[in-house]
Design an enzyme around this catalytic site. Structure first.
Site, PDB file in Angstrom:
ATOM      1  N   LYS A 185       0.787  -1.231   0.000  1.00  0.00           N
ATOM      2  CA  LYS A 185       0.000   0.000   0.000  1.00  0.00           C
ATOM      3  C   LYS A 185       0.820   1.283   0.000  1.00  0.00           C
ATOM      4  O   LYS A 185       0.292   2.331  -0.318  1.00  0.00           O
ATOM      5  CB  LYS A 185      -1.040  -0.025   1.114  1.00  0.00           C
ATOM      6  CG  LYS A 185      -0.594   0.180   2.505  1.00  0.00           C
ATOM      7  CD  LYS A 185      -1.853   0.080   3.397  1.00  0.00           C
ATOM      8  CE  LYS A 185      -1.578   0.434   4.811  1.00  0.00           C
ATOM      9  NZ  LYS A 185      -2.755   0.302   5.659  1.00  0.00           N
ATOM     10  N   THR A 202       7.990  -5.494   9.282  1.00  0.00           N
ATOM     11  CA  THR A 202       9.223  -6.292   9.215  1.00  0.00           C
ATOM     12  C   THR A 202      10.463  -5.404   9.296  1.00  0.00           C
ATOM     13  O   THR A 202      11.405  -5.690  10.043  1.00  0.00           O
ATOM     14  CB  THR A 202       9.249  -7.077   7.879  1.00  0.00           C
ATOM     15  OG1 THR A 202       8.098  -7.926   7.845  1.00  0.00           O
ATOM     16  CG2 THR A 202      10.507  -7.900   7.720  1.00  0.00           C
ATOM     17  N   GLY A 260      15.275  -9.747  16.779  1.00  0.00           N
ATOM     18  CA  GLY A 260      15.802 -10.793  15.925  1.00  0.00           C
ATOM     19  C   GLY A 260      14.818 -11.903  15.653  1.00  0.00           C
ATOM     20  O   GLY A 260      13.607 -11.738  15.813  1.00  0.00           O
ATOM     21  N   GLU A 304      16.070 -13.203  25.054  1.00  0.00           N
ATOM     22  CA  GLU A 304      14.938 -12.281  25.235  1.00  0.00           C
ATOM     23  C   GLU A 304      13.954 -12.890  26.231  1.00  0.00           C
ATOM     24  O   GLU A 304      14.062 -14.072  26.576  1.00  0.00           O
ATOM     25  CB  GLU A 304      14.246 -11.999  23.894  1.00  0.00           C
ATOM     26  CG  GLU A 304      15.065 -11.084  23.002  1.00  0.00           C
ATOM     27  CD  GLU A 304      14.380 -10.726  21.687  1.00  0.00           C
ATOM     28  OE1 GLU A 304      13.259 -11.184  21.447  1.00  0.00           O
ATOM     29  OE2 GLU A 304      15.006  -9.995  20.907  1.00  0.00           O
ATOM     30  N   HIS A 334       4.097  -4.192  24.103  1.00  0.00           N
ATOM     31  CA  HIS A 334       5.522  -4.375  24.402  1.00  0.00           C
ATOM     32  C   HIS A 334       5.818  -3.550  25.654  1.00  0.00           C
ATOM     33  O   HIS A 334       5.407  -2.393  25.750  1.00  0.00           O
ATOM     34  CB  HIS A 334       6.369  -3.883  23.222  1.00  0.00           C
ATOM     35  CG  HIS A 334       7.786  -4.361  23.285  1.00  0.00           C
ATOM     36  ND1 HIS A 334       8.665  -3.920  24.250  1.00  0.00           N
ATOM     37  CD2 HIS A 334       8.479  -5.239  22.513  1.00  0.00           C
ATOM     38  CE1 HIS A 334       9.836  -4.514  24.063  1.00  0.00           C
ATOM     39  NE2 HIS A 334       9.746  -5.329  23.016  1.00  0.00           N
ATOM     40  N   ARG A 356       6.329 -11.178  28.025  1.00  0.00           N
ATOM     41  CA  ARG A 356       5.887  -9.799  27.812  1.00  0.00           C
ATOM     42  C   ARG A 356       4.621  -9.391  28.521  1.00  0.00           C
ATOM     43  O   ARG A 356       4.497  -8.268  28.992  1.00  0.00           O
ATOM     44  CB  ARG A 356       5.631  -9.619  26.330  1.00  0.00           C
ATOM     45  CG  ARG A 356       6.763  -8.933  25.716  1.00  0.00           C
ATOM     46  CD  ARG A 356       6.564  -8.771  24.279  1.00  0.00           C
ATOM     47  NE  ARG A 356       7.901  -8.873  23.734  1.00  0.00           N
ATOM     48  CZ  ARG A 356       8.188  -8.916  22.466  1.00  0.00           C
ATOM     49  NH1 ARG A 356       7.211  -8.875  21.581  1.00  0.00           N
ATOM     50  NH2 ARG A 356       9.425  -8.985  22.074  1.00  0.00           N
ATOM     51  N   HIS A 366       1.963  -3.520  20.320  1.00  0.00           N
ATOM     52  CA  HIS A 366       3.099  -3.993  19.531  1.00  0.00           C
ATOM     53  C   HIS A 366       2.733  -5.077  18.523  1.00  0.00           C
ATOM     54  O   HIS A 366       3.272  -5.104  17.424  1.00  0.00           O
ATOM     55  CB  HIS A 366       4.141  -4.534  20.509  1.00  0.00           C
ATOM     56  CG  HIS A 366       5.407  -5.000  19.887  1.00  0.00           C
ATOM     57  ND1 HIS A 366       6.268  -4.159  19.228  1.00  0.00           N
ATOM     58  CD2 HIS A 366       5.983  -6.245  19.842  1.00  0.00           C
ATOM     59  CE1 HIS A 366       7.319  -4.844  18.794  1.00  0.00           C
ATOM     60  NE2 HIS A 366       7.160  -6.110  19.137  1.00  0.00           N
ATOM     61  N   ARG A 371       2.398 -13.888  22.469  1.00  0.00           N
ATOM     62  CA  ARG A 371       3.506 -14.339  21.613  1.00  0.00           C
ATOM     63  C   ARG A 371       4.845 -14.290  22.345  1.00  0.00           C
ATOM     64  O   ARG A 371       5.157 -13.313  23.044  1.00  0.00           O
ATOM     65  CB  ARG A 371       3.597 -13.443  20.380  1.00  0.00           C
ATOM     66  CG  ARG A 371       4.788 -13.746  19.490  1.00  0.00           C
ATOM     67  CD  ARG A 371       4.772 -12.851  18.277  1.00  0.00           C
ATOM     68  NE  ARG A 371       4.991 -11.478  18.625  1.00  0.00           N
ATOM     69  CZ  ARG A 371       6.149 -10.833  18.473  1.00  0.00           C
ATOM     70  NH1 ARG A 371       7.195 -11.457  17.972  1.00  0.00           N
ATOM     71  NH2 ARG A 371       6.260  -9.573  18.814  1.00  0.00           N
ATOM     72  N   LEU A 402       8.831 -13.280  13.144  1.00  0.00           N
ATOM     73  CA  LEU A 402       9.530 -13.358  11.854  1.00  0.00           C
ATOM     74  C   LEU A 402       9.646 -14.827  11.442  1.00  0.00           C
ATOM     75  O   LEU A 402       9.477 -15.184  10.277  1.00  0.00           O
ATOM     76  CB  LEU A 402      10.917 -12.713  11.979  1.00  0.00           C
ATOM     77  CG  LEU A 402      10.905 -11.200  12.277  1.00  0.00           C
ATOM     78  CD1 LEU A 402      12.297 -10.711  12.685  1.00  0.00           C
ATOM     79  CD2 LEU A 402      10.408 -10.395  11.073  1.00  0.00           C
TER      80      LEU A 402
END
Ligand code: FAD
Ligand code: SIN
Length: 533
Positions: A35, A43, A49, A116, A244, A292, A353, A388, A394
């Site tokens: 768009k 991304t 990472g 993380e 986040h 998170r 997030h 998540r 990713l």
């Protein structure tokens, strides 16, 4: 326009799929619509990472699976978790072959695996704090090598085409809805074009822009989910919007909010109050590296208790040279607003997030509509459940792009173009006289969602939100009937749909699970239920 394969979106999911289908089906045409510019995606902003089991001596699949299930708080689909974790390393190897550079350990040829929140091992491959930028660059360069991929920028997909456009009544339980392509606004000419395809794949990303404060770029308006819902496709688990814990607190209120990667905590950063007190031990034994949902709620609760606008991340004890080498963008951004991370605490605040729910898909990325697939953040594959795990997104995008490519290769011969699709009907509409009607409604929508459907929810708040959303919906539909299409108007419509789906799913969930916390039902039910709408 006609194309064999239509892909909406040029982020990790869209471009991975384009490359894979272009390679497998060299005599087929693949059209990617995006768009705005092809590089402007969620991304591109990914920092921390991509998680993958890499160091076979220390890590193994079962550990990554257990961490993902634990973060998902009982709602992940275990078979999907296994698929993503086990197929993930091959997909990472592929993008490395295409040219992605991930950081290596100092003086070694092995990758520097970061840590993380919620991970029990170091398993995050990264490129400084610019991992997404590096992956987006690689994918755009690789896609350019295939003559059968065409990427058309500044094409805004408006609606999916189904039997509804041939005059047949379609409702949510119609079993054989089929997708024939989409209508798209060519932003350069203003024309609305009919794009016919043998198969369509939504890779349109998330919808963080439904909240006032978000790390998502302005393109993230949930268009794919809204289009699917309008086409009577199934959507699930929309109440699980991930906040986040650590976006940079900037009193000027920039949109998007700048992210301070979770990898900074993985590197040793510690959450503290302004006075330097640690507080995470009051909430979870994993302290600043808890999943998170827990950290974001802890920060929110401390801010409310103390009446402050933010909490802080202390990095002053870390080695400057290493910090700057790992996090050059974060370091520079902090400096640009007068904060030296080596001497000052970094002010942080939670921001929306990631959309954990989305378009319901099966384990090959197929939606409830035939010839329509979805991958990446717009999909709900079952990997994330109620929350998540960091850096799993990713990975999911690449794994499902691959699976969909395999499905398309197997089935494309059975799918043909649908003829006689009518042109977009814009009869009775005129150019908008006051754009402010749209921009003001977007502001109101974000206020409603931030005040009433944020990190902590209650029945009263959710009811207020639904009442107000209904008013906005009615006003906007009236505007839609009489006004010429613009991206702003379509984004407002799509955001209202996303807000409604989040709030309605939240209202139905009479328990607190993962990212959904309500003061009316603080406990958990014994049975596990997905909120399918
Ligand atoms: P995107 O990359 O968002 O791409 C969406 C595409 O769809 C764009 O090209 C857009 O133009 C197009 N599009 C949307 N609507 C339309 C429309 N109507 N018509 C035409 N085109 C349309 N995840 C991790 O795993 N690790 C991380 O370290 C990480 N860090 C992050 C940091 C930030 C600041 C943010 C915002 C997210 C981060 N995430 C991370 C999440 C991750 O980046 C995203 O979930 C993921 O990149 C989504 O990829 P995607 O391909 O689904 O969509
Ligand atoms: C981050 O770098 O903290 C973001 C990682 C993610 O969203 O997975």
């Amino acid at each position: 326009m006609r194309t064999d394969i239509l892909i909406l979106g040029s982020g990790i999911a869209g471009l991975t799929l384009a490359i894979k289908t272009a390679k497998a089906l060299p005599d087929h045409r693949i059209l990617v619509l995006t768009k705005t510019d092809k590089g402007e995606t969620n991304t591109r902003y990914a920092q921390g990472g991509v998680a993958a089991v890499w160091d076979a001596e220390k890590d193994h699949f079962e550990k990554h699976i257990a961490d993902t299930l634990d973060a998902g708080d009982g709602l992940c689909k275990e078979d999907i978790v296994r698929i993503v974790v086990e197929e993930g390393p091959d997909r990472v190897r592929e993008i490395i072959e295409w040219g992605a550079k991930f950081d290596k350990e100092k003086g070694s040829n092995g990758y520097d695996l970061a840590m993380e929140g919620g991970h029990s091992e170091h398993r995050i491959l990264h490129y400084k704090d610019l991992t997404g930028w590096e992956m987006q660059r690689t994918l755009m360069e690789e896609a350019a090598r295939y003559p059968n991929i065409e990427i058309d920028e500044h094409y805004f997909a408006l609606d999916l085409i189904t039997q509804h456009h041939l005059g047949r009544m379609v409702i949510r339980v119609t079993p054989d809805i089929e997708c024939y392509g989409c209508y798209a606004l060519n932003r350069k000419t203003g024309a609305i074009e009919t794009v016919l395809a043998r198969v369509t794949v939504l890779c349109t990303g998330g919808g963080g822009q439904v909240y006032k404060s978000t790390t998502n770029p302005v393109i993230a308006t949930g268009d794919g989910v809204a289009m699917t819902y309008r086409a009577k496709g199934r959507v699930e688990n929309m109440e699980f919007m991930q906040f986040h814990p650590t976006s940079l607190y900037n009193p000027t209120g920039e949109n998007p909010s700048f992210l301070v990667s979770e990898a900074v905590r993985g590197f040793g950063g510690i959450l503290k109050s302004k006075e330097g007190e640690e507080f995470m031990h009051l909430y979870d034994e994993r302290l600043s590296l808890a999943p998170r949902d827990i950290v974001a709620r802890a920060i929110d609760s401390e801010m409310k208790k103390r009446g402050t606008d933010c909490m802080y991340l202390d990095c002053t004890h870390l080695n400057k040279e290493d910090f700057v080498a790992h996090f050059p963008t974060i370091y520079e951004k902090c400096r640009s607003i007068g904060i030296d991370p080596m001497q000052d605490f970094i002010p942080v605040v939670p921001a929306c997030h990631y959309m954990c729910g989305g378009i319901l898909t099966n384990n090959n990325g197929k939606t409830s509509i035939n010839r329509l697939y979805a991958a990446g953040e717009c999909s709900s594959t079952g990997l994330h459940g109620a929350n998540r795990l960091a850096s799993n997104s990713l990975l999911e995008g690449m794994v499902f792009a691959h699976r969909i490519a395999v499905e398309i290769e197997k089935n494309i011969a059975h799918w043909s173009f649908q003829e006689n699709i009518p042109d977009w009907n814009s009869e009775g509409t005129t150019e908008p006289r006051e754009m402010v009607l749209i921009t003001q409604s977007i502001k109101e929508l974000k206020e409603i969602m931030s005040y009433y459907v944020g990190i902590v929810r209650s029945n009263v708040r959710l009811k207020r939100a639904l009442d107000r959303l209904y008013l906005l919906y009615e006003e906007t539909e009236e505007l839609y009937k009489t006004t010429a299409i613009s991206p702003q108007l379509m984004e407002l419509r799509n955001l209202i749909t996303i807000a409604y789906l989040i709030t309605r799913s939240a209202t139905h969930r009479r328990e607190s699970r993962g990212l959904h916390f309500t003061t009316d039902y603080p406990g958990q039910l014994d049975f596990i239920e997905h909120s399918v709408l």
